[in-house]
Design an enzyme around this catalytic site. Structure first.
Site, PDB file in Angstrom:
ATOM      1  N   PHE A 100      44.745  63.178  12.981  1.00 21.23           N
ATOM      2  CA  PHE A 100      45.170  64.763  13.689  1.00 21.23           C
ATOM      3  C   PHE A 100      44.110  65.048  14.868  1.00 21.23           C
ATOM      4  O   PHE A 100      43.045  64.674  14.672  1.00 21.23           O
ATOM      5  CB  PHE A 100      44.863  65.956  12.476  1.00 21.23           C
ATOM      6  CG  PHE A 100      45.836  65.868  11.520  1.00 21.23           C
ATOM      7  CD1 PHE A 100      46.994  66.743  11.919  1.00 21.23           C
ATOM      8  CD2 PHE A 100      45.793  65.192  10.343  1.00 21.23           C
ATOM      9  CE1 PHE A 100      48.175  66.705  10.843  1.00 21.23           C
ATOM     10  CE2 PHE A 100      46.697  65.430   9.471  1.00 21.23           C
ATOM     11  CZ  PHE A 100      47.757  66.053   9.572  1.00 21.23           C
TER      12      PHE A 100
ATOM     13  N   TYR B 169      47.494  72.057  16.483  1.00 18.67           N
ATOM     14  CA  TYR B 169      47.058  70.821  15.808  1.00 18.67           C
ATOM     15  C   TYR B 169      48.498  69.806  16.299  1.00 18.67           C
ATOM     16  O   TYR B 169      49.511  70.147  16.684  1.00 18.67           O
ATOM     17  CB  TYR B 169      47.067  70.596  14.447  1.00 18.67           C
ATOM     18  CG  TYR B 169      48.192  70.902  13.734  1.00 18.67           C
ATOM     19  CD1 TYR B 169      49.158  70.162  13.273  1.00 18.67           C
ATOM     20  CD2 TYR B 169      48.798  72.405  13.511  1.00 18.67           C
ATOM     21  CE1 TYR B 169      50.261  70.203  12.543  1.00 18.67           C
ATOM     22  CE2 TYR B 169      49.951  72.723  12.892  1.00 18.67           C
ATOM     23  CZ  TYR B 169      50.879  71.568  12.351  1.00 18.67           C
ATOM     24  OH  TYR B 169      51.977  71.649  11.815  1.00 18.67           O
TER      25      TYR B 169
ATOM     26  N   ILE C  42      45.889  69.985   2.744  1.00 15.82           N
ATOM     27  CA  ILE C  42      45.402  68.690   2.143  1.00 15.82           C
ATOM     28  C   ILE C  42      43.834  68.628   2.298  1.00 15.82           C
ATOM     29  O   ILE C  42      43.042  69.436   3.210  1.00 15.82           O
ATOM     30  CB  ILE C  42      45.837  67.638   2.956  1.00 15.82           C
ATOM     31  CG1 ILE C  42      45.567  67.815   4.374  1.00 15.82           C
ATOM     32  CG2 ILE C  42      47.220  67.288   2.688  1.00 15.82           C
ATOM     33  CD1 ILE C  42      46.038  66.331   5.152  1.00 15.82           C
TER      34      ILE C  42
ATOM     35  N   TYR D 285      48.010  62.855   1.580  1.00 13.54           N
ATOM     36  CA  TYR D 285      49.307  62.950   0.738  1.00 13.54           C
ATOM     37  C   TYR D 285      49.432  61.935  -0.327  1.00 13.54           C
ATOM     38  O   TYR D 285      50.477  61.749  -0.922  1.00 13.54           O
ATOM     39  CB  TYR D 285      50.443  63.126   1.379  1.00 13.54           C
ATOM     40  CG  TYR D 285      50.745  64.261   2.413  1.00 13.54           C
ATOM     41  CD1 TYR D 285      50.767  65.504   1.725  1.00 13.54           C
ATOM     42  CD2 TYR D 285      50.238  64.319   3.756  1.00 13.54           C
ATOM     43  CE1 TYR D 285      51.197  66.616   2.537  1.00 13.54           C
ATOM     44  CE2 TYR D 285      50.289  65.333   4.522  1.00 13.54           C
ATOM     45  CZ  TYR D 285      50.655  66.803   3.950  1.00 13.54           C
ATOM     46  OH  TYR D 285      50.711  67.676   4.780  1.00 13.54           O
TER      47      TYR D 285
ATOM     48  N   PHE E 260      54.276  62.939  13.417  1.00 11.69           N
ATOM     49  CA  PHE E 260      55.047  63.390  12.445  1.00 11.69           C
ATOM     50  C   PHE E 260      55.148  65.057  12.642  1.00 11.69           C
ATOM     51  O   PHE E 260      55.893  65.757  11.876  1.00 11.69           O
ATOM     52  CB  PHE E 260      54.653  63.106  11.069  1.00 11.69           C
ATOM     53  CG  PHE E 260      53.231  63.380  10.881  1.00 11.69           C
ATOM     54  CD1 PHE E 260      52.897  64.455  10.286  1.00 11.69           C
ATOM     55  CD2 PHE E 260      52.307  62.239  11.015  1.00 11.69           C
ATOM     56  CE1 PHE E 260      51.527  64.605   9.849  1.00 11.69           C
ATOM     57  CE2 PHE E 260      50.900  62.538  10.463  1.00 11.69           C
ATOM     58  CZ  PHE E 260      50.630  63.552  10.102  1.00 11.69           C
ATOM     59  N   ASP E 261      54.222  65.757  13.246  1.00 11.54           N
ATOM     60  CA  ASP E 261      54.112  67.172  13.282  1.00 11.54           C
ATOM     61  C   ASP E 261      53.223  67.634  14.404  1.00 11.54           C
ATOM     62  O   ASP E 261      52.227  67.146  14.743  1.00 11.54           O
ATOM     63  CB  ASP E 261      53.460  67.852  11.917  1.00 11.54           C
ATOM     64  CG  ASP E 261      53.798  69.154  11.791  1.00 11.54           C
ATOM     65  OD1 ASP E 261      54.504  69.806  12.563  1.00 11.54           O
ATOM     66  OD2 ASP E 261      53.219  69.826  10.825  1.00 11.54           O
TER      67      ASP E 261
END
Length: 208
Positions: free
Chosen positions: A199, A128, A156, A182, A138-139
């Site tokens: 994502f 991902y 989540i 979040y 961010f990731d």
């Protein structure tokens, strides 16, 4: 001087200091820490009060007013962010290939899979990449070069729902509203409060 916690009393004292320090850090005004420390020590040792009760009450009212102003601004900012998020999803949902579920999750099928679908108790392996609407990543397991395994029901809500729509081998682009991500708290410094999350997720497999 290094602090050493040698007894239950030491640990209690340190816990109280942690609680006190956290409260001070959250204040919307800079505090003179050396003066604060000296004042606490002096007062605990029976020192003479430097403020009258009336002056003390006035300072506490001023502090309460500052805290209320910060809270009001935070609420106003949250309302503006949520309004912008609502507009984003309304416009995004009209784009070709974008599907919207009852929860408000939106997704595009980038590649359809041909395997089985995971259930809520399944453990899956995925690749991902996550970013904010402004494009900031961010990731990314892709950047790390290593897919990740996790139970479907321990992430989540937007992920939990989306993964159960996918077949093994599928790759989806997810648009997750903040309430399915979040929420009002965000996640650390990387994900601000009320953030829409985008994502790209590839479902590589389901652990047996």
């Amino acid at each position: 001087m290094a602090i050493e916690l040698k007894s239950d009393s030491d640990r209690l004292a340190y816990a109280l200091a942690m609680n006190f320090a956290t409260s001070i850090q959250q204040l919307p005004v800079k505090v003179d820490l050396p003066l604060l420390g000296n004042a606490v020590a002096e007062l605990l040792n029976g020192g003479e009060l430097k403020l009258t009760k009336t002056e003390y009450a006035a300072e506490m009212r001023k502090l309460q007013q500052m805290l209320q102003e910060v809270e009001n601004k935070k609420n106003a900012d949250s309302e503006a962010i949520l309004a912008a998020e609502k507009k984003f999803f309304e416009e995004n949902g009209k784009k070709q290939g974008v599907n919207t579920t009852k929860s408000g999750l939106q997704y595009q099928i980038l590649k359809e899979g041909n395997g089985e679908k995971p259930g809520p108790k399944s453990t899956v392996k995925v690749h991902y990449e996550g970013k904010l609407p402004n494009g900031v990543i961010f990731d990314s397991s892709i950047a790390r070069g290593e897919p990740i395994d996790f139970p479907v029901d321990q992430v989540i809500a937007g992920w939990t729902e989306a993964l159960q729509l996918m077949k093994v081998g599928a790759k989806y682009r997810l648009f997750i509203p903040s309430r399915l991500g979040y929420g009002a708290h965000g996640a650390g410094n990387a994900i601000p409060p009320h953030s829409t999350l985008i994502f790209e997720v590839e479902l590589l497999g389901i652990e047996k």
